[in-house]
Every structure is written in C-alpha cells, then in structure tokens.
Design a protein around this motif. Structure first.
Motif, PDB file in Angstrom:
ATOM      1  N   PRO A 170       0.830  -1.205   0.000  1.00  0.00           N
ATOM      2  CA  PRO A 170       0.000   0.000   0.000  1.00  0.00           C
ATOM      3  C   PRO A 170       0.864   1.253   0.000  1.00  0.00           C
ATOM      4  O   PRO A 170       1.997   1.242   0.484  1.00  0.00           O
ATOM      5  N   GLY A 171       0.336   2.321  -0.555  1.00  0.00           N
ATOM      6  CA  GLY A 171       0.995   3.625  -0.475  1.00  0.00           C
ATOM      7  C   GLY A 171       0.490   4.361   0.750  1.00  0.00           C
ATOM      8  O   GLY A 171      -0.725   4.555   0.907  1.00  0.00           O
ATOM      9  N   LEU A 172       1.401   4.765   1.632  1.00  0.00           N
ATOM     10  CA  LEU A 172       1.004   5.367   2.901  1.00  0.00           C
ATOM     11  C   LEU A 172       1.433   6.827   3.034  1.00  0.00           C
ATOM     12  O   LEU A 172       0.973   7.525   3.942  1.00  0.00           O
TER      13      LEU A 172
ATOM     14  N   GLY B 286      -3.116   1.579  -5.283  1.00  0.00           N
ATOM     15  CA  GLY B 286      -3.084   1.814  -6.722  1.00  0.00           C
ATOM     16  C   GLY B 286      -4.172   2.794  -7.117  1.00  0.00           C
ATOM     17  O   GLY B 286      -4.196   3.308  -8.228  1.00  0.00           O
ATOM     18  N   ASN B 287      -5.080   3.048  -6.184  1.00  0.00           N
ATOM     19  CA  ASN B 287      -6.096   4.089  -6.287  1.00  0.00           C
ATOM     20  C   ASN B 287      -6.297   4.658  -4.876  1.00  0.00           C
ATOM     21  O   ASN B 287      -5.985   4.017  -3.880  1.00  0.00           O
ATOM     22  N   PRO B 288      -6.793   5.897  -4.764  1.00  0.00           N
ATOM     23  CA  PRO B 288      -6.832   6.566  -3.461  1.00  0.00           C
ATOM     24  C   PRO B 288      -8.033   6.147  -2.609  1.00  0.00           C
ATOM     25  O   PRO B 288      -9.165   6.066  -3.099  1.00  0.00           O
ATOM     26  N   HIS B 289      -7.788   5.894  -1.319  1.00  0.00           N
ATOM     27  CA  HIS B 289      -8.854   5.532  -0.378  1.00  0.00           C
ATOM     28  C   HIS B 289      -8.744   6.361   0.890  1.00  0.00           C
ATOM     29  O   HIS B 289      -7.642   6.635   1.379  1.00  0.00           O
TER      30      HIS B 289
ATOM     31  N   PRO C  28      -7.010  15.733  -4.725  1.00  0.00           N
ATOM     32  CA  PRO C  28      -7.005  16.318  -6.073  1.00  0.00           C
ATOM     33  C   PRO C  28      -7.429  15.347  -7.173  1.00  0.00           C
ATOM     34  O   PRO C  28      -7.893  15.770  -8.225  1.00  0.00           O
ATOM     35  N   GLU C  29      -7.277  14.024  -6.934  1.00  0.00           N
ATOM     36  CA  GLU C  29      -7.696  13.029  -7.930  1.00  0.00           C
ATOM     37  C   GLU C  29      -8.995  12.334  -7.521  1.00  0.00           C
ATOM     38  O   GLU C  29      -9.365  11.306  -8.086  1.00  0.00           O
TER      39      GLU C  29
END
Length: 286
Positions: free
Chosen positions: A122-124, A161-164, A192-193
């Motif tokens: 995950p991106g943190l 891979g998508n924002p949550h 912003p996305e």
C-alpha cells in the motif's frame, strides 16, 4: 465488427471484461458510460476491464480498468481476482502475473471459483494517495458535519493503486449515510484526484464490516481495494490483527497485510455471469 465481452462479478461488484488479443478496444469516456449504463441499451456494470497482450517480460497480460463514469483507474481489487481467474483458466496454470497502471499484480487459485491475489504494497505517504497538502495519513485532519458533533472524522488514507480514505464508525452505516457522506468526501479539495470513501466498523480483531462509496462508480456491493485499504487502515490504528475478514452485505473477503514484505493479500470469490457482444459504436475501434 462487434466486440465480444464477458460479464463477471466478485461479491456482486460487476464487470464487463473485454479481451483484446483478437479485437481492439480504445474506448472514449462516453463509450465506457454507455457500456456501464444499466438498462437502455447498456450492458450494465460497475467497471469495464480490458485484458491486453503483455507489455513486459514475465507478465501474462496488461490490464486496464475504467469506472462507470468513464474515467480510467489504476486498480480494482474484485476485478483483479476476475482477471486472474480468467488468465489461469485460459493458461491451465494455478498462478499468474499481470501488469496494470498501478503496478504488477499476481494471483493464485485458492479453491473452486476462489482466487488469492497479491495487491502489492500500500501507499502510505501523503504524496502517494495523493493529498493536496502534507499530512499524517494515519490521522487525517478531515471531518464531515458540525464542528462540535461531526458525523465522521479523522480518517486514515491509503493508496492501493487508487486513493482511499477510511472512516472508522461505531456501528455499520446505512446506504443512505454512505451515499450522502461519501459523495461529499469524494471530491473534497484535499483529494485532487478524487477518493474512494470507506466506512469501517471493527467488530473484532479479525472482522471488519465495511461499506464503500467508490470514486466514479458510487455505492457498490463490494470493493476489493476498499477492503484492502480498510484492513491496512485498521492495522495502522492497532484495531485488528494482520489478517481479518472484511464483510460486505454481499459477502466477505479475507485480507492479510503481510508483515514480512508489506504486501496486501486478498482472497475472495469470482463468478462468471454470461458472454455477449457489444453494439458497434463510433467511440471504439473495432
């Protein structure tokens, strides 16, 4: 020439899947909206998926995803399981890897119509979500409702891979609450996305009940990346163990945020509904 498609679903989260080995598929946003529209000539789905020939060594395919509003997205968890199942069925193998805009993903057969997929790390960091300003993604300064009595507040942000964004709630929320609140947060200036909005109720150390308002798709029966994000968020807050069952009204996924490599592992069902042909359209190269 009409393009063929497969209609699939994972826990009721449904997809139109188009394999492009023998047919071109370069849709406009309008074409995606037409395919996704329920009734009135559309097939009807939450997301459209294209399975393209591989672009890199070691991959079985390159996979693209679109939400029902026509926007292309980087990842879709339930769709990933469906793609992995199809690729394993066609190759006769029990394991497969494929590339997406969000990176390389892999899947293994976990039983009859049951697939385990490695969704990667995950991106943190706030830049990975992304947020519009620097912030601690474990406790984001955001609330909905009156200042002195917010409906939800201080969520966790995770990229799969998508924002949550994940709000923890004291009790499972209604569809009406998720729709009203999720639609407000989806386009908040902090994101912003845009953002997928999860409402997670932790029942126990190994059980989360979840409802997700999906960016560009609205309220859906289940959201695979949303389940992954909720589990990661819960572990970050110390609310669950590394492995938990994430329950939607339509069924459950088992999510593990693996300690040894930080990868998120998702196991859940897939279902093949039917095959069909898309009507010709000027928006798609056939």
């Amino acid at each position: 020439m009409s393009r063929t498609f497969l209609k699939m679903n994972g826990l009721g989260n449904d997809f139109v899947v188009i394999e492009t080995q023998t047919q071109s598929f370069e849709p406009t946003p309008e074409e995606i909206r037409k395919i996704a529209k329920r009734g009135e000539g559309g097939v009807g789905c939450d997301q459209v998926i294209a399975i393209d020939p591989p672009r890199a060594e070691g991959a079985s395919a390159y996979v693209r995803f679109w939400n029902s509003d026509g926007d292309e997205i980087g990842a879709c968890g339930n769709g990933t399981r469906c793609v992995a199942w199809l690729l394993m069925q066609s190759s006769g193998k029990d394991a497969v890897s494929f590339d997406t805009e969000g990176g390389r993903l892999s899947g293994v057969m976990a039983g009859e119509n049951l697939v385990t997929v490695d969704m990667g790390q995950p991106g943190l960091d706030w830049t990975q979500i992304p947020l519009s300003e620097e912030m601690n993604t474990e406790r984001v300064e955001l609330q909905v409702g009156p200042i002195d009595a917010p409906l939800v507040h201080t969520p966790v942000c995770v990229s799969m891979g998508n924002p949550h964004v994940v709000f923890f709630v004291d009790a499972p929320v209604t569809d009406e609450f998720a729709t009203k609140t999720g639609s407000l947060v989806e386009h908040h200036p902090l994101f912003p996305e845009g953002v997928n909005v999860g409402f997670a109720h932790v029942q126990s150390r190994d059980h989360i009940r979840l409802k997700v308002w999906e960016r560009g798709a609205g309220l859906t029966a289940a959201c695979g990346t949303g389940a992954c994000a909720a589990q990661v968020a819960a572990v970050r807050r110390g609310l669950t163990d590394r492995k938990a069952r994430v329950e939607f009204e339509s069924g459950s996924l088992v999510i593990e945020w693996r300690e040894r490599d930080g990868h998120v592992i998702m196991t859940g069902p897939v279902s093949m509904d039917f095959a069909g042909k898309l009507p010709d359209s000027e928006g798609v190269a056939a």
